[in-house]
Design a protein around this motif. Structure first.
Motif, PDB file in Angstrom:
ATOM      1  N   SER A   1     -40.353 -44.150   1.276  1.00 22.16           N
ATOM      2  CA  SER A   1     -41.448 -45.433   1.692  1.00 22.16           C
ATOM      3  C   SER A   1     -40.234 -46.344   2.511  1.00 22.16           C
ATOM      4  CB  SER A   1     -40.921 -46.476   0.174  1.00 22.16           C
ATOM      5  OG  SER A   1     -39.938 -47.508   0.951  1.00 22.16           O
ATOM      6  N   GLY A   2     -41.566 -46.591   2.996  1.00 27.74           N
ATOM      7  CA  GLY A   2     -41.299 -47.593   4.435  1.00 27.74           C
ATOM      8  C   GLY A   2     -39.891 -48.647   4.452  1.00 27.74           C
ATOM      9  N   TYR A   3     -40.015 -48.955   3.731  1.00 26.76           N
ATOM     10  CA  TYR A   3     -39.290 -50.287   3.056  1.00 26.76           C
ATOM     11  C   TYR A   3     -37.791 -49.832   2.958  1.00 26.76           C
ATOM     12  CZ  TYR A   3     -37.614 -54.068  -0.452  1.00 26.76           C
ATOM     13  OH  TYR A   3     -36.588 -55.050  -0.357  1.00 26.76           O
ATOM     14  N   LEU A   4     -37.391 -48.991   1.972  1.00 27.24           N
ATOM     15  CA  LEU A   4     -36.186 -47.884   1.366  1.00 27.24           C
ATOM     16  C   LEU A   4     -36.027 -47.491   2.892  1.00 27.24           C
ATOM     17  CD1 LEU A   4     -35.046 -47.573  -0.931  1.00 27.24           C
ATOM     18  CD2 LEU A   4     -35.884 -45.557  -0.981  1.00 27.24           C
TER      19      LEU A   4
ATOM     20  N   CYS B   1     -40.519 -60.514  11.768  1.00 29.56           N
ATOM     21  CA  CYS B   1     -40.069 -59.220  11.321  1.00 29.56           C
ATOM     22  C   CYS B   1     -40.234 -58.862  10.069  1.00 29.56           C
ATOM     23  CB  CYS B   1     -38.536 -58.427  11.085  1.00 29.56           C
ATOM     24  SG  CYS B   1     -38.685 -57.764  13.471  1.00 29.56           S
ATOM     25  N   HIS B   2     -40.995 -57.886   9.628  1.00 29.29           N
ATOM     26  CA  HIS B   2     -41.343 -58.013   7.780  1.00 29.29           C
ATOM     27  C   HIS B   2     -39.765 -57.884   6.920  1.00 29.29           C
ATOM     28  CE1 HIS B   2     -42.686 -54.908   4.757  1.00 29.29           C
ATOM     29  NE2 HIS B   2     -43.455 -55.380   5.076  1.00 29.29           N
ATOM     30  N   ARG B   3     -40.478 -58.522   5.832  1.00 27.87           N
ATOM     31  CA  ARG B   3     -39.327 -58.683   5.177  1.00 27.87           C
ATOM     32  C   ARG B   3     -38.284 -57.058   4.534  1.00 27.87           C
ATOM     33  NH1 ARG B   3     -39.582 -61.566   0.341  1.00 27.87           N
ATOM     34  NH2 ARG B   3     -37.698 -60.858  -1.387  1.00 27.87           N
TER      35      ARG B   3
ATOM     36  N   PHE C   1     -47.499 -55.786  14.687  1.00 26.73           N
ATOM     37  CA  PHE C   1     -46.686 -56.990  14.009  1.00 26.73           C
ATOM     38  C   PHE C   1     -47.681 -56.342  12.597  1.00 26.73           C
ATOM     39  CE2 PHE C   1     -43.880 -57.504  17.422  1.00 26.73           C
ATOM     40  CZ  PHE C   1     -42.764 -57.632  16.333  1.00 26.73           C
ATOM     41  N   SER C   2     -47.335 -56.691  11.929  1.00 20.05           N
ATOM     42  CA  SER C   2     -48.321 -56.588  10.882  1.00 20.05           C
ATOM     43  C   SER C   2     -49.210 -57.648   9.836  1.00 20.05           C
ATOM     44  CB  SER C   2     -47.692 -55.671   9.018  1.00 20.05           C
ATOM     45  OG  SER C   2     -46.665 -57.048   8.988  1.00 20.05           O
ATOM     46  N   MET C   3     -49.299 -58.735  10.179  1.00 17.33           N
ATOM     47  CA  MET C   3     -49.883 -59.519   9.927  1.00 17.33           C
ATOM     48  C   MET C   3     -50.510 -60.507  11.436  1.00 17.33           C
ATOM     49  SD  MET C   3     -49.429 -59.878   7.162  1.00 17.33           S
ATOM     50  CE  MET C   3     -48.297 -58.794   5.929  1.00 17.33           C
TER      51      MET C   3
ATOM     52  N   VAL D   1     -37.110 -50.397  16.474  1.00 17.86           N
ATOM     53  CA  VAL D   1     -38.638 -49.735  16.275  1.00 17.86           C
ATOM     54  C   VAL D   1     -39.025 -49.661  14.953  1.00 17.86           C
ATOM     55  CG1 VAL D   1     -40.204 -49.962  17.405  1.00 17.86           C
ATOM     56  CG2 VAL D   1     -38.839 -50.244  19.062  1.00 17.86           C
ATOM     57  N   ASP D   2     -39.902 -50.746  14.403  1.00 13.12           N
ATOM     58  CA  ASP D   2     -40.662 -50.275  13.083  1.00 13.12           C
ATOM     59  C   ASP D   2     -41.902 -50.429  13.673  1.00 13.12           C
ATOM     60  OD1 ASP D   2     -41.520 -50.603  10.486  1.00 13.12           O
ATOM     61  OD2 ASP D   2     -40.896 -51.811   9.804  1.00 13.12           O
ATOM     62  N   GLU D   3     -42.202 -48.905  13.331  1.00 21.09           N
ATOM     63  CA  GLU D   3     -43.741 -48.371  13.616  1.00 21.09           C
ATOM     64  C   GLU D   3     -44.434 -48.771  12.636  1.00 21.09           C
ATOM     65  OE1 GLU D   3     -44.110 -48.447  17.191  1.00 21.09           O
ATOM     66  OE2 GLU D   3     -43.995 -46.671  17.049  1.00 21.09           O
ATOM     67  N   ALA D   4     -44.386 -49.033  11.577  1.00 19.42           N
ATOM     68  CA  ALA D   4     -45.401 -49.142  10.088  1.00 19.42           C
ATOM     69  C   ALA D   4     -46.434 -48.745  10.151  1.00 19.42           C
ATOM     70  CB  ALA D   4     -44.752 -49.864   8.988  1.00 19.42           C
ATOM     71  N   HIS D   5     -47.296 -50.096  11.370  1.00 20.06           N
ATOM     72  CA  HIS D   5     -48.408 -50.020  11.161  1.00 20.06           C
ATOM     73  C   HIS D   5     -48.760 -49.640  12.940  1.00 20.06           C
ATOM     74  CE1 HIS D   5     -49.833 -52.359   8.059  1.00 20.06           C
ATOM     75  NE2 HIS D   5     -48.377 -52.628   8.071  1.00 20.06           N
ATOM     76  N   ALA D   6     -47.923 -49.269  13.585  1.00 21.43           N
ATOM     77  CA  ALA D   6     -48.020 -48.227  14.917  1.00 21.43           C
ATOM     78  C   ALA D   6     -48.570 -46.812  14.569  1.00 21.43           C
ATOM     79  CB  ALA D   6     -46.831 -48.422  15.943  1.00 21.43           C
TER      80      ALA D   6
ATOM     81  N   GLY E   1     -39.848 -46.191  10.458  1.00 25.15           N
ATOM     82  CA  GLY E   1     -41.954 -46.265   9.862  1.00 25.15           C
ATOM     83  C   GLY E   1     -42.214 -45.785   8.951  1.00 25.15           C
ATOM     84  N   SER E   2     -43.465 -45.560   8.094  1.00 27.89           N
ATOM     85  CA  SER E   2     -44.168 -46.068   7.171  1.00 27.89           C
ATOM     86  C   SER E   2     -44.947 -44.282   7.409  1.00 27.89           C
ATOM     87  CB  SER E   2     -44.993 -46.964   6.580  1.00 27.89           C
ATOM     88  OG  SER E   2     -45.480 -46.966   5.141  1.00 27.89           O
ATOM     89  N   LEU E   3     -45.121 -43.614   6.082  1.00 27.69           N
ATOM     90  CA  LEU E   3     -46.033 -42.757   6.484  1.00 27.69           C
ATOM     91  C   LEU E   3     -47.199 -42.838   5.327  1.00 27.69           C
ATOM     92  CD1 LEU E   3     -43.280 -39.526   5.013  1.00 27.69           C
ATOM     93  CD2 LEU E   3     -44.201 -40.756   7.508  1.00 27.69           C
ATOM     94  N   SER E   4     -47.344 -44.553   5.191  1.00 25.36           N
ATOM     95  CA  SER E   4     -48.521 -44.971   3.888  1.00 25.36           C
ATOM     96  C   SER E   4     -49.563 -45.149   4.608  1.00 25.36           C
ATOM     97  CB  SER E   4     -47.777 -45.497   2.956  1.00 25.36           C
ATOM     98  OG  SER E   4     -47.480 -47.295   3.870  1.00 25.36           O
ATOM     99  N   LYS E   5     -49.417 -45.613   5.992  1.00 21.40           N
ATOM    100  CA  LYS E   5     -50.700 -46.112   6.879  1.00 21.40           C
ATOM    101  C   LYS E   5     -51.541 -45.320   7.628  1.00 21.40           C
ATOM    102  CE  LYS E   5     -47.477 -49.563   5.802  1.00 21.40           C
ATOM    103  NZ  LYS E   5     -47.281 -51.098   5.102  1.00 21.40           N
ATOM    104  N   GLY E   6     -51.360 -45.114   8.518  1.00 20.58           N
ATOM    105  CA  GLY E   6     -51.999 -44.493   9.623  1.00 20.58           C
ATOM    106  C   GLY E   6     -52.015 -42.918   8.638  1.00 20.58           C
TER     107      GLY E   6
END
Ligand code: PMP
Length: 413
Positions: A129-132, A154-156, A202-204, A227-232, A259-264
């Motif tokens: 996960s992106g969190y992990l 920044c994210h949790r 930024f996620s929010m 840089v966290d690209e989760a939502h980018a 980053g996350s693979l779960s969003k975009g």
């Protein structure tokens, strides 16, 4: 007496810091969610009866989905689904081992090489996960002799990574590069290394940071940048490259992209892209790489396929941009300030938590599914609905969301 998980960990009094970082107590958190637990206001955890999409089947009721972060609609793309199904046929549903031991398959290698190239880095590692990924990287690379310098929003997962690393944390005011400069000047000069951490989108709030200036400032102070690209990734940039593409920054100037693979990408999982030496270190130093299961073959194949679709179907990016613009305009027309949103994420800030729960409930009754986000995910008094445009929405869907918002929304203060 409940234990305060943040007690003493952060020493900044930054008023812009989210409640999460500034020191939430579990007690206060329970009081806050108490509102949402009132049956008539509770709209969380509704079970989907099908894939995410512009319209969702929730318990037999069709609603317009207004908060899904499947930005490009790839979770239900036929090529992505068939890549995942093929991977299950070829590799089974699990890897039978952690990555470092027997859990690596060639799909992991291929995904990692693709992500490394995407970010102009020598290596990449996939996590489940992106969190992990954030927790793994920060906990492995930082320690008490270092300093982490975080954007206050920044994210949790970044906060938790720092907690696990036991690294001293300094906050800089959200996207304020002058403040970053000051914080870096004042940050312990004896620190072994200093890591500046920010997010691509930024996620929010849906805003992008001044990445070029952040990198320059960090370079001037000899600090590293993450840089966290989760939502980018997938969400911004002409072809969904992410923040570096949207802002014209050479990605090789950033040391760690997570980053996350779960969003975009519509799949699931997370990643870090970094230098080859750091990647080699993380394979042995990032605990989730050898104490937690490998990213599932189906998710790995899905993410890889999504990266291909992102290149091949530019019309998805065009539809996403059009819908994000329409959504922003509609939310503004309903009387809300969308702040600096420049991505598919459009915040509807209503202030207190109960107002956010009420608005989510009222929209639900109007056939629109939008989720309330309250403290500690955002600062106290900044509760909101997080609306997300996707490429799958039609302009009529966006109109329906905005019309319902105009009908339900309290006049903003
Ligand atoms: N970073 C940010 C900025 C996020 O918003 C999220 C997800 N909400 C994550 C990391 C975690 O990603 P994942 O859902 O893949 O664990």
């Amino acid at each position: 007496m409940l234990h305060d998980p943040f007690d003493g960990l952060f020493d900044s009094e930054d008023p812009d810091a989210s409640g999460l970082i500034a020191g939430a107590t579990a007690e206060r958190w329970m009081q806050t969610v108490g509102w949402g637990r009132r049956a008539d206001l509770y709209t969380y955890s509704q079970p989907l009866a099908g894939p995410p999409g512009a319209r969702a089947d929730v318990g037999g009721r069709e609603v317009v989905s207004a908060s899904s972060y499947d930005y490009l609609g790839l979770a239900s793309h036929p090529d992505v689904i068939s890549a995942a199904a093929d991977a299950v046929q070829r590799f089974g549903v699990g890897t039978g081992g952690v990555r470092l031991l027997t859990g690596t398959c060639d799909l992991h290698r291929e995904l990692e090489a693709t992500l490394a190239a995407h970010y102009s880095q020598g290596a990449a590692l996939a996590f489940s996960s992106g969190y992990l990924a954030n927790v793994a990287v920060l906990a492995a690379l930082l320690g008490p002799d270092d300093v982490a310098v975080l954007d206050a929003r920044c994210h949790r997962s970044i906060v938790d990574g720092c907690r696990l690393a036991r690294v001293p944390v300094r906050l800089w005011r959200h996207n304020d590069v002058e403040h970053l400069d000051r914080v870096l000047s004042e940050a312990a000069p004896e620190a072994r290394k200093t890591l500046v951490v920010t997010e691509g989108v930024f996620s929010m709030d849906g805003d992008l940071g001044p990445l070029a200036e952040i990198v320059e400032t960090a370079e001037r102070h000899g600090a590293y940048v993450m840089v966290d690209e989760a939502h980018a990734l997938g969400a911004v940039g002409a072809r969904g490259e992410g923040s570096w593409g949207a802002l014209g920054v050479d990605p090789s100037r950033v040391h760690l992209w997570t980053g996350s693979l779960s969003k975009g990408l519509g799949a699931s999982g997370g990643f870090v892209a970094c230098g080859a030496d750091v990647g080699a270190f993380l394979q042995h130093g990032a605990a989730p790489f050898f104490f937690s299961q490998a990213l599932a073959p189906a998710s790995t194949a899905a993410a890889l396929a999504s990266l291909g679709v992102m290149q091949r179907e530019p019309e998805r990016h065009a539809a996403l941009r059009r819908n994000a613009d329409l959504l922003r305009e509609g939310v503004q027309a309903a009387g809300f300030d969308v702040g600096a949103s420049a991505s598919p994420i459009v915040p509807v800030v209503v202030g207190d938590d109960e107002a956010a729960y009420r608005l989510a409930r009222d929209l639900w009754e109007h056939g629109v599914w939008a989720t309330a986000v309250v403290f500690p995910a955002v600062a106290r008094g900044a509760a909101r609905l997080r609306l997300c445009a996707t490429a799958l929405h039609t302009p009529e869907d966006i109109d329906a969301i905005c019309a319902a918002l105009a009908a339900c929304a309290p006049v903003p203060a």
